[in-house]
Motif scaffolding. Structure first.
Motif, short mmCIF file in Angstrom:
data_model
loop_
_atom_site.label_atom_id
_atom_site.label_comp_id
_atom_site.label_asym_id
_atom_site.label_seq_id
_atom_site.Cartn_x
_atom_site.Cartn_y
_atom_site.Cartn_z
N UNK A 61 0.82 -1.21 0.00
CA UNK A 61 0.00 0.00 0.00
C UNK A 61 0.85 1.27 0.00
N UNK A 62 2.05 1.22 0.57
CA UNK A 62 2.93 2.39 0.50
C UNK A 62 3.39 2.64 -0.94
N UNK A 63 3.66 1.56 -1.67
CA UNK A 63 4.02 1.71 -3.08
C UNK A 63 2.85 2.30 -3.87
N UNK A 64 1.63 1.94 -3.50
CA UNK A 64 0.47 2.51 -4.16
C UNK A 64 0.39 4.02 -3.93
N UNK A 65 0.72 4.45 -2.73
CA UNK A 65 0.75 5.89 -2.47
C UNK A 65 1.84 6.57 -3.30
N UNK A 66 2.95 5.88 -3.49
CA UNK A 66 4.00 6.44 -4.36
C UNK A 66 3.48 6.59 -5.79
N UNK A 67 2.67 5.63 -6.25
CA UNK A 67 2.09 5.74 -7.58
C UNK A 67 1.15 6.94 -7.66
N UNK A 68 0.41 7.19 -6.59
CA UNK A 68 -0.48 8.35 -6.56
C UNK A 68 0.33 9.64 -6.71
N UNK A 69 1.49 9.68 -6.08
CA UNK A 69 2.36 10.85 -6.22
C UNK A 69 2.88 10.95 -7.65
N UNK A 70 3.26 9.82 -8.24
CA UNK A 70 3.82 9.82 -9.59
C UNK A 70 2.84 10.37 -10.63
N UNK A 71 1.56 10.06 -10.47
CA UNK A 71 0.60 10.56 -11.45
C UNK A 71 0.21 12.01 -11.19
N UNK A 72 0.57 12.53 -10.01
CA UNK A 72 0.27 13.92 -9.72
C UNK A 72 -1.04 14.16 -9.00
N UNK A 73 -1.61 13.13 -8.38
CA UNK A 73 -2.83 13.33 -7.60
C UNK A 73 -2.52 14.16 -6.36
N UNK A 74 -3.45 15.00 -5.98
CA UNK A 74 -3.32 15.78 -4.74
C UNK A 74 -4.12 15.16 -3.61
N UNK A 75 -5.19 14.42 -3.95
CA UNK A 75 -6.10 13.83 -2.97
C UNK A 75 -6.20 12.34 -3.25
N UNK A 76 -6.25 11.54 -2.19
CA UNK A 76 -6.45 10.10 -2.33
C UNK A 76 -7.70 9.73 -1.53
N UNK A 77 -8.67 9.15 -2.22
CA UNK A 77 -9.89 8.69 -1.56
C UNK A 77 -9.68 7.26 -1.09
N UNK A 78 -10.04 7.01 0.16
CA UNK A 78 -9.82 5.68 0.73
C UNK A 78 -10.88 5.41 1.80
N UNK A 79 -11.27 4.14 1.93
CA UNK A 79 -12.26 3.76 2.93
C UNK A 79 -11.72 3.99 4.34
N UNK A 80 -12.55 4.55 5.20
CA UNK A 80 -12.23 4.69 6.62
C UNK A 80 -13.30 3.88 7.35
#
Length: 464
Positions: free
Chosen positions: A62-81
């Motif tokens: 999941x940390x690598x997935x967050x890195x992918x979010x940064x790579x594409x330039x997303x500012x917000x990540x939606x995730x279940x809480x």
């Protein structure tokens, strides 16, 4: 109230004519040549979001997935809480899963959009398979006064604990679907829960940003009657508390531009109910590349048009569902929305997202030079985005390719650098002259840096 980091801008139809002119070198009529944004919206990059599912949080990557979010330039990540993950004993909260996530969000300067949902066995009635339609017993969402109080208390505690992250809090996910509101949707029950939860959050964190209802079914030109949306809009207390209305706008094979006519339906309903005109956020929009869905090439092409259409429609946030595939079945639509496969292959849509972010980061929408017909969802769109220093780019496309090449001429402007395609590739320039910029359009978005060809043009067409 303005969502920090996300601007409202001005609504469709609220543009003013700019001084610059335009000539369309094809047999297409435009209602107006150029419309200048009356007040500049926020940086395009701030409106870009992407989805991580709760399945992702249960994996080692999941940390690598967050890195992918940064790579594409997303500012917000939606995730279940998830409520049941964090309240395993009545009134006692274990935030450890989300504390770890919060640490990684902070490192990457990502902002979370947390979905407050999932029934909790501590505070809900169990439904057997005859009620729920599932093979295994499930739990009903909070309905009674005590259950609603427990959910609101938990949500307020979460908002206070994670206040420093400035999350966007979304109350439940798709409560108009049986899968998330078993055994069957009940708009009255949802609005009661949402109103109490929003009030609970705002009591402890007054500047918290709260949205809902994450409606799976927005009103459309084909079916304007959507009970959940209507119930939310007519609930004065809920509309007074919410900071934005969240909708899900999946097109399921329709072109991205078709969403404009559905937004018009939504706005008409809202006006008829005299509901408060708070911003709209699009918290789910994606296209699946499963066997009966889109090709990967079309998914990528439509992704860019999707985000740009929402920007024209003044949608404060657009979330792509989702970052990584959720399954391996090529015949299952739900498994194949990802920008990335489960094996880690980057789809063309990943490149399209990244190109959009890189091309328009630091830019705001300045002029709508031309746009597709909102009623037919067909036509040519030419948008001007500018930085504060007045360095500008054009984003342009057409919905259908004509038999002959389609050229669009913007008088008084010149092309000032490489033309970039929607996947980040350099495109050939068309012949230019000393009086205008000429674009050769296709159904794929292109990004074109432009400059005024006279001081007068710089002082008028780029005037804020």
């Amino acid at each position: 109230m303005k969502l920090p980091g996300i601007g409202r801008g001005t609504g469709p139809g609220a543009w003013t004519l700019a001084a610059s002119g335009c000539i369309l070198a094809a047999s297409i009529a435009l209602a107006a040549c150029a419309e200048e944004v009356a007040t500049a919206p926020q940086d395009v990059a701030a409106t870009l979001a992407v989805q991580l599912t709760d399945q992702s949080l249960r994996t080692v990557r999941w940390r690598e997935d967050l890195d992918l979010a940064v790579r594409i330039g997303a500012s917000v990540v939606r995730v279940d809480f998830n409520w049941p993950w964090t309240e395993t004993e009545p009134g006692r909260y274990d935030w450890s899963t989300y504390d770890a996530l919060a640490t990684e969000f902070s490192k990457r300067r990502l902002r979370p959009l947390f979905i407050l949902h999932r029934p909790n066995r501590l505070h809900g009635r169990s439904l057997d398979s005859r009620d729920s339609g599932d093979q295994e017993p499930v739990v009903a969402p909070p309905r009674s006064a005590d259950e609603i109080t427990a959910f609101g208390r938990w949500a307020a505690a979460a908002a206070l604990h994670f206040k420093a992250l400035r999350p966007i809090w979304e109350i439940w996910n798709e409560p108009d679907g049986e899968g998330f509101w078993p055994p069957r949707p009940n708009p009255t029950e949802y609005t009661r829960l949402a109103r109490a939860t929003c009030d609970s959050i705002k009591r402890v964190v007054p500047d918290a940003f709260v949205v809902g209802p994450a409606a799976a079914e927005m009103p459309t030109v084909w079916d304007a009657t959507k009970p959940l949306v209507n119930e939310v809009l007519r609930d004065v207390g809920l509309m007074r508390c919410l900071d934005a209305v969240s909708l899900h706008t999946h097109r399921f094979g329709q072109t991205p531009e078709t969403v404009s006519r559905d937004y018009a339906v939504f706005r008409k309903i809202r006006a008829g109910l005299s509901a408060r005109e708070i911003p709209i956020v699009d918290t789910e929009w994606g296209d699946s590349v499963y066997r009966s869905g889109l090709s990967e090439a079309r998914q990528a092409s439509w992704l860019t048009r999707m985000f740009l259409t929402n920007i024209v429609e003044n949608i404060a946030l657009t979330n792509w569902y989702c970052l990584v595939d959720t399954g391996d079945d090529d015949g299952e639509m739900e498994d194949r929305f990802g920008l990335v496969t489960r094996t880690g292959r980057l789809r063309p849509a990943f490149l399209a997202y990244r190109t959009l972010s890189q091309a328009l980061r630091g830019h705001t929408l300045r002029n709508v030079i031309a746009r597709f017909d909102p009623e037919t969802a067909k036509g040519t769109t030419v948008l001007m985005f500018c930085r504060p220093d007045n360095a500008c780019k054009i984003a342009a496309w057409t919905t259908e390719m004509p038999d002959e090449p389609l050229r669009f001429v913007i008088q008084g402007w010149g092309i000032s650098g490489p033309i970039i395609g929607h996947l980040g590739q350099r495109l050939p320039s068309t012949p230019q002259d000393d009086t205008s910029a000429t674009l050769s359009l296709s159904t794929n978005v292109q990004f074109v840096p432009i400059k005024p060809l006279s001081n007068d043009q710089n002082g008028t067409a780029l005037r804020r």
